[in-house]
Scaffold this active site. Structure first.
Site, PDB file in Angstrom:
ATOM      1  N   CYS A 383      50.673  46.679  -4.102  1.00 39.44           N
ATOM      2  CA  CYS A 383      50.303  47.288  -2.831  1.00 39.44           C
ATOM      3  C   CYS A 383      49.902  46.209  -1.815  1.00 39.44           C
ATOM      4  O   CYS A 383      50.779  45.496  -1.347  1.00 39.44           O
ATOM      5  CB  CYS A 383      49.243  48.362  -3.045  1.00 39.44           C
ATOM      6  SG  CYS A 383      49.337  49.639  -1.778  1.00 39.44           S
ATOM      7  N   HIS A 509      51.643  51.826  -7.109  1.00 37.92           N
ATOM      8  CA  HIS A 509      50.643  51.395  -8.093  1.00 37.92           C
ATOM      9  C   HIS A 509      51.124  51.702  -9.508  1.00 37.92           C
ATOM     10  O   HIS A 509      50.859  52.795 -10.020  1.00 37.92           O
ATOM     11  CB  HIS A 509      49.318  52.125  -7.853  1.00 37.92           C
ATOM     12  CG  HIS A 509      48.633  51.728  -6.593  1.00 37.92           C
ATOM     13  ND1 HIS A 509      47.606  50.803  -6.559  1.00 37.92           N
ATOM     14  CD2 HIS A 509      48.841  52.104  -5.315  1.00 37.92           C
ATOM     15  CE1 HIS A 509      47.196  50.648  -5.310  1.00 37.92           C
ATOM     16  NE2 HIS A 509      47.934  51.426  -4.539  1.00 37.92           N
ATOM     17  N   GLU A 511      49.939  50.688 -12.180  1.00 38.54           N
ATOM     18  CA  GLU A 511      48.810  50.790 -13.117  1.00 38.54           C
ATOM     19  C   GLU A 511      48.361  52.229 -13.364  1.00 38.54           C
ATOM     20  O   GLU A 511      47.754  52.519 -14.392  1.00 38.54           O
ATOM     21  CB  GLU A 511      47.631  49.923 -12.630  1.00 38.54           C
ATOM     22  CG  GLU A 511      46.873  50.418 -11.399  1.00 38.54           C
ATOM     23  CD  GLU A 511      47.483  49.983 -10.064  1.00 38.54           C
ATOM     24  OE1 GLU A 511      48.688  49.689 -10.039  1.00 38.54           O
ATOM     25  OE2 GLU A 511      46.748  49.974  -9.050  1.00 38.54           O
TER      26      GLU A 511
HETATM   27  N1  GLN Z   1      45.698  48.378   2.897  1.00 38.14           N
HETATM   28  C1  GLN Z   1      47.093  48.497   2.550  1.00 38.14           C
HETATM   29  C2  GLN Z   1      47.703  49.764   3.124  1.00 38.14           C
HETATM   30  O1  GLN Z   1      46.992  50.697   3.445  1.00 38.14           O
HETATM   31  C3  GLN Z   1      47.267  48.428   1.037  1.00 38.14           C
HETATM   32  C4  GLN Z   1      46.633  49.549   0.297  1.00 38.14           C
HETATM   33  C5  GLN Z   1      46.472  49.298  -1.171  1.00 38.14           C
HETATM   34  O2  GLN Z   1      46.510  48.153  -1.631  1.00 38.14           O
HETATM   35  N2  GLN Z   1      46.246  50.359  -1.950  1.00 38.14           N
HETATM   36  O3  GLN Z   1      48.903  49.844   3.246  1.00 38.14           O
END
Ligand code: GLN
Length: 533
Positions: A383, A509, A511
């Protein structure tokens, strides 16, 4: 239509005794006997969900397929049961009140005074029973967050008291307490447990089973004492001793016969044994690794390992498949800069840049990415970690000076990461990100393609910013390619660097989907790449 059985798990004496793990372990044993089981967490705080909470408060925010932002215990439930959970598996006081107040505004209460009892408790009971009914489960295990005696837990305990009567022999209460060892007198102390059960009794709930968390083995004398003073059968006093891995707990609970006692009390057959072959194979591999690697997790919540719970667990699963012990070292992104990255990161064979929000620590994350790229060190960016890889590549390979994400720098000349179109008019913070499961199409010969061994996948998301497709051609011509794309929106979901040992950034994600029986392919491939040396 089955007659679902309801098991309530409460906690006493102290928090963090592992109610989630006990609930998940019991669920695992029942599932391994062929029953369908789900676990629900009721959280006594006023936030509607944990999505707006800083990870320093309650650790990681877990995300389900249906896009619910939930307590991290749901991650344990999924990892143990290998079954997805949903919004219905996590309910907070905030959500309960929100629903009751909405009903009141609609006029559903027909002029009645709306009160904690019966309206709030009815709403709690409804959330518990409807989960069992909706999916026709054999068992719903409901974990009550917090500790007995907390003011905010009272409506939940009252709901449990009422349900025990309404459900008659279809419910039971398990109470988890602590039996501390006093070194000075060399004794295990049962008094805190007695007091905690007394508190429950004051609220009208007699626990059926007591699980005693302890550092030392509990003697027969202690069991007898607890049974006598807490009105439970001696067989219903279960020891839960500290173990080296949470995945050992179902095996311990089985040897303590927790599953048999539960079945007996609910008038179900106790014959046979839970089928745990694969679980035990996993444990064998986990405990007997043939190699060892060290991976740096670069993030900004490193003081609190719970902030990266699912990532740490994913490495345990992926390590076991590769028969490799993964030493995961948390490194504060604020400690890394241009001059010390080699000194700090040089001892690790793999680098993971963690998810996150906002400015703090971003420089160090970008430095870590650069170090991995330039030194051919296997890299996984998740992310925000993926977004950092894109920013670093733009700045240092494409020479787009000061390229950035508009999250960090709104007026950047080169917005290689920018706010998603559908996010532009959103002002509320709670529950408004791009959340939950979305499809992704993968290029077969890429690292991701090899890892998944399939082209159509679904992964869970939690973000507002995206790769800016305006720059895609430029990136691809220079060696950073999009190997995973959302087929509907064309959002870039995976990036890789071709001329690198293993460099993968994922906008989703992974995970959240790794379980004991289904380790996540991306983590498995990452560990393999690091282990290959
Ligand atoms: N802050 C980034 C976004 O909103 C990444 C979010 C995250 O790592 N879950 O796109």
């Amino acid at each position: 239509m089955k007659l679902t059985k309801y098991i309530f798990v409460t906690g006493g004496v102290a928090s963090s005794l592992g109610k989630g793990i006990i609930s998940a372990s019991l669920a695992k044993l029942l599932q391994a006997r062929g029953y369908s089981v789900t676990i629900q967490k009721l959280d006594p705080y006023i936030n509607v969900d944990p999505g707006t909470l800083n990870p320093y408060e309650h650790g990681e925010c877990f995300v389900t397929d249906d896009g619910a932002e939930t307590d991290l215990d749901l991650g344990h439930y999924e990892r143990f049961l290998n079954k997805p959970t949903s919004q219905a598996n996590n309910v907070t006081t905030g959500r309960i009140y929100q629903n009751v107040i909405n009903k009141e505004r609609r006029g559903d209460y027909l002029g009645k005074t709306v009160q904690i009892i019966p309206h709030i408790t009815d709403e709690i009971k409804h959330r518990i029973r409807s989960l069992g009914k909706k999916y026709d489960y054999d068992f719903v295990i409901t974990e009550i967050g917090g500790t007995v005696g907390d003011i905010e837990s009272l409506p939940y305990i009252e709901a449990v008291r009422q349900l025990k009567w309404e459900l008659e022999d279809r419910s039971l209460v398990i109470h988890l307490t602590l039996v501390p060892f006093l070194a000075a007198s060399g004794e295990l102390k049962t008094k805190p447990t007695q007091h905690s059960v007394k508190l429950l009794l004051e609220n009208g709930v007699q626990p059926d089973i007591l699980v005693l968390r302890t550092e030392r083995s509990i003697t027969d004398g202690v069991r007898k004492k607890v049974a006598r003073f807490c009105n439970v059968n001696i067989k219903s006093v279960i020891e839960s001793i500290d173990v080296s891995t949470i995945y050992e707990v179902p095996i311990r609970m089985q040897s303590e016969k927790l599953d048999e006692i539960v079945l007996e009390k609910l008038n179900l057959p106790t014959k046979g044994m839970p089928e745990l072959t694969k679980w035990k194979e996993f444990l064998e591999k986990l405990k007997n690794p043939k190699s060892e690697i060290s991976i740096a997790l670069v993030g900004k919540y490193v003081e609190l390992p719970d902030a990266y719970k699912s990532i740490a667990e994913s490495f345990l699963h992926a390590g076991a498949v590769n028969e490799c012990k993964v030493n995961l070292k948390y490194i504060h992104s604020e400690s890394i800069n241009e001059t010390n990255s080699k000194e700090i990161l040089g001892k690790y064979q793999g680098i993971l840049v963690a998810p996150g929000f906002g400015h703090r620590g971003i420089k160090g994350k970008i430095e870590a990415t650069k170090y991995a790229r330039q030194n051919n060190i296997p890299f996984l960016g998740i992310c925000l970690g993926m977004q950092c890889a894109v920013i670093e590549f733009a700045r240092n390979v494409l020479n787009l000076e000061k390229a950035d994400s508009t999250e960090m720098h709104n007026n950047t000349k080169y917005p290689v990461i920018s706010l998603m179109e559908e996010q532009k008019n959103i002002t509320d913070m709670g529950g408004t990100m791009r959340l939950g499961k979305y499809p992704c199409k993968i290029i077969p010969k890429s690292n991701a393609g090899k890892a998944y061994n399939q082209t159509d996948i679904f992964e869970r998301h939690r973000h507002r910013y995206e790769f800016n497709n305006k720059y895609l051609d430029l990136f691809q011509k220079n060696g950073m390619i999009a190997t995973g794309i959302n087929p509907d929106s064309e959002l870039v979901e995976i990036i890789e660097i071709k001329k690198h040992k293993w460099f993968v950034g994922v906008q989703f994600h992974p995970e959240y989907k790794s379980t004991v029986l289904n380790p996540h392919p991306i983590f498995t491939a990452f560990v393999k790449a690091v282990n290959e040396k």
